[in-house]
Design a protein around this motif. Structure first.
Motif, short mmCIF file in Angstrom:
data_model
loop_
_atom_site.label_atom_id
_atom_site.label_comp_id
_atom_site.label_asym_id
_atom_site.label_seq_id
_atom_site.Cartn_x
_atom_site.Cartn_y
_atom_site.Cartn_z
N ASN A 125 -3.97 5.74 4.32
CA ASN A 125 -4.08 3.98 4.36
C ASN A 125 -5.09 3.51 5.55
O ASN A 125 -4.72 2.24 5.78
CB ASN A 125 -2.61 3.55 4.39
N ARG A 126 -5.87 4.25 5.82
CA ARG A 126 -6.67 3.92 6.86
C ARG A 126 -7.52 2.51 6.49
O ARG A 126 -7.86 1.58 7.15
CB ARG A 126 -7.94 4.93 7.12
N PRO A 127 -7.90 2.30 5.27
CA PRO A 127 -8.81 1.18 4.64
C PRO A 127 -7.72 -0.11 4.86
O PRO A 127 -8.33 -1.01 5.27
CB PRO A 127 -9.14 1.40 3.26
N VAL A 128 -6.53 -0.04 4.63
CA VAL A 128 -5.59 -0.95 4.68
C VAL A 128 -5.46 -1.27 6.07
O VAL A 128 -5.39 -2.61 6.36
CB VAL A 128 -4.22 -0.73 3.84
N SER B 235 0.89 -1.25 -0.08
CA SER B 235 0.03 -0.10 -0.06
C SER B 235 0.65 1.30 -0.02
O SER B 235 0.65 2.27 -0.71
CB SER B 235 -0.94 -0.17 1.00
N PHE B 236 2.03 1.27 0.79
CA PHE B 236 2.78 2.56 0.92
C PHE B 236 3.51 2.68 -0.39
O PHE B 236 3.69 3.87 -0.90
CB PHE B 236 3.76 2.27 1.86
N PHE C 211 -13.84 -2.84 4.84
CA PHE C 211 -12.42 -2.51 4.93
C PHE C 211 -11.63 -3.56 4.26
O PHE C 211 -10.43 -3.34 3.77
CB PHE C 211 -12.30 -2.19 6.29
N ILE C 212 -12.06 -4.84 4.58
CA ILE C 212 -11.36 -6.17 4.29
C ILE C 212 -11.23 -5.88 2.79
O ILE C 212 -10.32 -6.10 2.22
CB ILE C 212 -11.89 -7.44 4.79
N THR D 21 -7.47 -5.37 -1.76
CA THR D 21 -7.50 -4.95 -3.25
C THR D 21 -6.67 -3.88 -3.42
O THR D 21 -6.59 -3.58 -4.50
CB THR D 21 -8.78 -4.98 -4.01
N THR D 22 -6.16 -3.37 -2.31
CA THR D 22 -5.22 -1.98 -2.68
C THR D 22 -3.97 -2.21 -3.65
O THR D 22 -3.37 -3.01 -3.28
CB THR D 22 -5.06 -1.24 -1.34
N GLY D 23 -3.88 -1.45 -4.70
CA GLY D 23 -2.70 -1.76 -5.33
C GLY D 23 -3.09 -2.88 -6.54
O GLY D 23 -2.18 -3.20 -7.36
#
Length: 305
Positions: free
Chosen positions: A221-224, A190-191, A294-295, A300-302
């Motif tokens: 990045n709160r969702p992650v 995510s970062f 949130f999961i 799925t981020t990125g």
């Protein structure tokens, strides 16, 4: 006259909007073939049957927790409690120190979740933003710890913590789980999506590593972080083997150990067991219901760049 008839937009021109020939085409598209309708209905019925199969055990746990023993033990067993009673919950609380064990589970799971979030954030930031030699090799070794089975390190952890005098303590329950390679991997991915230009702008404005991390990077990045928190809390809440071997008294045991105690032969009352299971399911169901989005967003981020 000919130009007027062939002018775009005229009602009789082929392909013109509102042409009479377009109406039958639209009507044909609206028609649903009987076979496709039956196939769609069959799919919905199949999904409904699968949902009922999955949800029925959960329903029966809650229903059985309010039934009398004769209703549960009858044949066929009752599906709906005839007289709702709370004796199963009171019996489960008095059979074992369930309230203390419940508090132990909340404390241990909460401490593990907070610790893993903190260490994962710091490790992921170091792998992404700090200069490091052989970064890929170090990160590969870090991820290699995911391949080590937990059963292979249980005995070394037990001997080490017992030698330090941390057996049957909260520190003994929490200490082996303060860091997680999975959490570091998830946050690193995510970062890496963070624009380098914004990092340079923050550095020009005088933001150091600590300020940039907690004032800019973490809020974005709160969702992650929420997805990781839900995952870690559920894993820590459902732990059984490690609390079983590191604790010796009922007052230090967690809720999962207390539920296994309810299955002893001298306390074999299915209503008590179901009541204890309901108490154990409440936090997990709440996290799954309210944290599902949130999961999904976090995991799925990125995935799409």
């Amino acid at each position: 006259m000919t130009a007027a008839l062939t002018e775009p937009g005229a009602s009789g021109a082929p392909g013109a909007p509102g042409a009479p020939a377009a109406a039958p085409a639209r009507a044909a598209r609206r028609r649903v073939h009987p076979r496709s309708a039956l196939a769609k209905a069959a799919v919905y019925l199949l999904l409904l049957a699968a949902a009922l199969t999955v949800l029925f055990p959960v329903y029966y746990v809650f229903a059985g927790a309010f039934m009398r023993p004769d209703e549960i033990a009858g044949y066929p067993p009752a599906l709906v409690p005839h007289a709702v009673t709370g004796r199963n919950f009171s019996g489960a609380v008095h059979a074992v120190p369930l309230v203390r064990q419940y508090a132990n589970s909340v404390l241990v799971a909460g401490a593990i979740t907070a610790a893993q979030l903190f260490t994962s954030v710091l490790a992921a930031y170091a792998f992404v933003f700090l200069p490091m030699r052989a970064r890929r090799a170090v990160f590969g070794l870090f991820l290699a710890t995911l391949m080590v089975p937990w059963e292979s390190v249980v005995i070394p952890n037990y001997l080490t913590l017992s030698g330090w005098g941390l057996g049957n303590t909260y520190f003994g329950l929490v200490l082996p789980f303060l860091a997680s390679a999975f959490g570091t991997f998830l946050l690193r991915q995510s970062f890496r999506q963070f624009p380098a230009e914004l990092r340079d702008a923050a550095r020009i404005d005088g933001a150091g590593h600590w300020r940039f991390l907690w004032r800019i990077l973490v809020p974005l990045n709160r969702p992650v972080l929420a997805a990781l928190a839900v995952y870690v809390f559920l894993s820590a809440w459902n732990q059984y083997f490690w609390p079983l071997i590191i604790t010796r008294t009922a007052e230090m045991q967690t809720l999962q150990i207390g539920l296994s105690t309810l299955r002893d032969s001298e306390m074999a009352d299915p209503g008590l067991i179901l009541a204890g299971v309901v108490l154990s399911l409440l936090p997990t169901l709440a996290l799954v219901v309210f944290g599902q989005r949130f999961i999904v967003r976090g995991l799925t981020t990125g995935a799409v760049r």
